[in-house]
Design an enzyme around this catalytic site. Structure first.
Site, PDB file in Angstrom:
ATOM      1  N   ARG A  64     -92.371   9.485 -49.278  1.00 33.08           N
ATOM      2  CA  ARG A  64     -91.797   8.590 -48.278  1.00 33.08           C
ATOM      3  C   ARG A  64     -90.516   9.224 -47.738  1.00 33.08           C
ATOM      4  O   ARG A  64     -90.078  10.262 -48.196  1.00 33.08           O
ATOM      5  CB  ARG A  64     -91.497   7.215 -48.881  1.00 33.08           C
ATOM      6  CG  ARG A  64     -90.873   7.303 -50.253  1.00 33.08           C
ATOM      7  CD  ARG A  64     -90.007   6.147 -50.611  1.00 33.08           C
ATOM      8  NE  ARG A  64     -88.842   6.031 -49.746  1.00 33.08           N
ATOM      9  CZ  ARG A  64     -87.755   6.793 -49.859  1.00 33.08           C
ATOM     10  NH1 ARG A  64     -87.695   7.738 -50.780  1.00 33.08           N
ATOM     11  NH2 ARG A  64     -86.744   6.623 -49.034  1.00 33.08           N
ATOM     12  N   GLY A  65     -89.910   8.538 -46.764  1.00 28.69           N
ATOM     13  CA  GLY A  65     -88.713   9.055 -46.131  1.00 28.69           C
ATOM     14  C   GLY A  65     -89.081   9.863 -44.907  1.00 28.69           C
ATOM     15  O   GLY A  65     -89.914  10.779 -44.985  1.00 28.69           O
ATOM     16  N   ALA A  66     -88.469   9.537 -43.780  1.00 27.61           N
ATOM     17  CA  ALA A  66     -88.904  10.103 -42.503  1.00 27.61           C
ATOM     18  C   ALA A  66     -89.022  11.622 -42.487  1.00 27.61           C
ATOM     19  O   ALA A  66     -90.081  12.164 -42.153  1.00 27.61           O
ATOM     20  CB  ALA A  66     -87.983   9.626 -41.379  1.00 27.61           C
ATOM     21  N   ARG A  98     -98.613   5.767 -41.518  1.00 31.99           N
ATOM     22  CA  ARG A  98     -97.470   4.850 -41.393  1.00 31.99           C
ATOM     23  C   ARG A  98     -96.982   4.919 -39.959  1.00 31.99           C
ATOM     24  O   ARG A  98     -96.665   6.010 -39.466  1.00 31.99           O
ATOM     25  CB  ARG A  98     -96.355   5.197 -42.377  1.00 31.99           C
ATOM     26  CG  ARG A  98     -96.749   5.022 -43.844  1.00 31.99           C
ATOM     27  CD  ARG A  98     -95.534   5.057 -44.753  1.00 31.99           C
ATOM     28  NE  ARG A  98     -94.725   3.836 -44.619  1.00 31.99           N
ATOM     29  CZ  ARG A  98     -93.514   3.705 -45.164  1.00 31.99           C
ATOM     30  NH1 ARG A  98     -92.974   4.703 -45.837  1.00 31.99           N
ATOM     31  NH2 ARG A  98     -92.850   2.573 -45.011  1.00 31.99           N
ATOM     32  N   GLN A 212     -86.048   0.509 -53.191  1.00 31.00           N
ATOM     33  CA  GLN A 212     -85.889   1.950 -53.079  1.00 31.00           C
ATOM     34  C   GLN A 212     -84.450   2.405 -53.275  1.00 31.00           C
ATOM     35  O   GLN A 212     -84.197   3.561 -53.627  1.00 31.00           O
ATOM     36  CB  GLN A 212     -86.445   2.422 -51.741  1.00 31.00           C
ATOM     37  CG  GLN A 212     -87.960   2.278 -51.677  1.00 31.00           C
ATOM     38  CD  GLN A 212     -88.542   2.695 -50.333  1.00 31.00           C
ATOM     39  OE1 GLN A 212     -87.950   3.465 -49.606  1.00 31.00           O
ATOM     40  NE2 GLN A 212     -89.702   2.168 -50.019  1.00 31.00           N
ATOM     41  N   ASP A 253     -85.804   5.957 -39.394  1.00 30.71           N
ATOM     42  CA  ASP A 253     -87.208   6.342 -39.330  1.00 30.71           C
ATOM     43  C   ASP A 253     -87.644   6.642 -37.905  1.00 30.71           C
ATOM     44  O   ASP A 253     -88.612   7.359 -37.696  1.00 30.71           O
ATOM     45  CB  ASP A 253     -88.081   5.240 -39.930  1.00 30.71           C
ATOM     46  CG  ASP A 253     -87.995   5.224 -41.446  1.00 30.71           C
ATOM     47  OD1 ASP A 253     -88.883   5.789 -42.091  1.00 30.71           O
ATOM     48  OD2 ASP A 253     -87.011   4.680 -41.975  1.00 30.71           O
ATOM     49  N   ASN A 263     -84.839   1.389 -39.035  1.00 32.09           N
ATOM     50  CA  ASN A 263     -84.591   1.832 -40.404  1.00 32.09           C
ATOM     51  C   ASN A 263     -85.045   0.729 -41.359  1.00 32.09           C
ATOM     52  O   ASN A 263     -85.471  -0.339 -40.934  1.00 32.09           O
ATOM     53  CB  ASN A 263     -83.096   2.146 -40.603  1.00 32.09           C
ATOM     54  CG  ASN A 263     -82.849   2.889 -41.911  1.00 32.09           C
ATOM     55  OD1 ASN A 263     -83.446   3.944 -42.148  1.00 32.09           O
ATOM     56  ND2 ASN A 263     -81.979   2.372 -42.753  1.00 32.09           N
TER      57      ASN A 263
END
Length: 379
Positions: A64-66, A98, A212, A253, A263
């Site tokens: 995960r995480g842009a 996503r 998170q 994001d 975000n």
């Protein structure tokens, strides 16, 4: 498929397990992920041998995480091509895994374009697969370099806004090495302040969905030896009221052409609190997170997560009771509103920091100028 013999962090490996890496094994190449759903209790690696497993890992937030999603998407195309699968089909599945994080589609496109170009020139599937892998590796390296640039520019901005050091920074979600080819985005700035002796306290929002901040940011802050305190998202207002927050640093994001920032859910309320209390609200993201094809915040598709993430609590040692594998904390049949992101309008953003520098005030013209200076954004 995923390797059933996943490896944990109890085998005396050095700390700092990379969030993602490509490995060439005798039976073929694989993409190895640090499964972020298992942190902080255990460090487990998930081994992907095809794009379909990577798609599921993206959807489940194992990766995960842009910025990291962009890297993963590029490697996923390369993995499909190297394993003899249809790269176009894999790219479509990966890009749709996503919807909000624009970096995912950027990474997929980078690798797919390289694959198409090489295939068109040579007609050789092996060379096309190598070209896709080379593109993924370039993106990975570029993101590491971007992380270092964001840390440098972000620390300079903090020192300008808050001269004298002793910064008390509130951050939301996770923006460290777990989302990046380097040390992250917003977290990298806080880490730079810590190393420079100018971080007094990192306030860590626990952050929905999947906590998170609590699970991942606190994990990274502890490993970095930073002074940090965890708080519930709805306790942030009391911190502002007590004068305990000097700046808010978050990632993104997707940043629209007008400067609107998507975000993790809960970012917008922080921006409102920051404005009321005259505290800088700073967004830190690579230029690949800017999407000039999305005109404004209203045009950003916001991902909706399953309701059971709200109606159930997951405890590793507890028996499975609810539909999502957790213990119900709400009456059976309760409907839950669980968006993964919210959108902050540009007028609430003090500055956007990228590897190319910072822009403030945040306007469509400033965002366009930033992109024009970068070689990593196609206008």
């Amino acid at each position: 498929m995923a390797d059933p013999n996943t490896r944990t962090g109890d085998d005396n490996r050095p700390t700092g397990i990379p969030a993602i890496r490509w490995e060439e094994l005798p039976e073929g190449p694989v993409l190895v992920l640090l499964d972020q759903t298992r942190l902080p209790a255990e460090e487990v690696e998930l081994v992907c041998t095809d794009a379909s497993v990577l798609v599921e890992a993206i959807r489940s937030l194992a990766v995960r995480g842009a910025p990291l999603l962009g890297i993963a998407g590029a490697y996923g195309v390369a993995l499909a091509a190297a394993r003899g699968f249809d790269a176009e089909e894999a790219a479509a599945a990966l890009a749709g895994a996503r919807p909000t994080a624009v970096n995912l589609s950027v990474g997929v496109t980078r690798a797919l374009d390289a694959h198409r170009a090489a295939l068109g020139q040579s007609g050789d599937e092996r060379r096309a697969a190598q070209a896709a892998l080379a593109a993924a590796r370039r993106l990975h390296q570029e993101d590491a370099e971007a992380s270092a640039g964001m840390a440098r520019h972000g620390l300079a901005l903090l020192d300008e806004l808050l001269p004298g050091g002793g910064h008390r920074i509130l951050t939301h979600c996770n923006t460290g090495a777990l989302v990046s080819g380097g040390e992250g985005t917003a977290f990298a700035v806080a880490l730079a302040a810590h190393r420079a002796g100018r971080l007094r306290r990192l306030w860590v929002d626990e952050t929905r969905p999947l906590l998170q901040g609590a699970r991942l940011t606190a994990y990274e802050a502890a490993r970095g030896g930073m002074a940090y305190t965890l708080l519930t998202d709805n306790a942030a207002g009391s911190l502002f009221a007590a004068g305990e927050v000097d700046a808010v640093l978050i990632g993104a994001d997707r940043i629209a052409a007008d400067g609107s920032v998507a975000n993790k859910i809960g970012s917008y309320p922080l921006a409102v609190l920051a404005r009321y209390h005259h505290v800088p609200f700073v967004v830190v993201a690579p230029v690949t997170t800017i999407d000039l094809q999305t005109p404004d915040g209203a045009s950003i598709e916001v991902e909706q997560r399953p309701g059971y993430e709200v109606t159930e609590a997951v405890t590793p040692q507890a028996p499975v009771v609810g539909a999502g594998g957790g213990i119900p904390v709400a009456p059976l049949g309760t409907q839950a509103y669980n968006p993964a992101f919210d959108v902050t309008p540009p007028e609430l953003v003090t500055a956007v920091v990228t590897e190319e520098g910072a822009v403030s005030p945040v306007t469509a013209e400033a965002i366009a100028g930033l992109c024009a200076r970068s070689r990593r954004v196609t206008i």
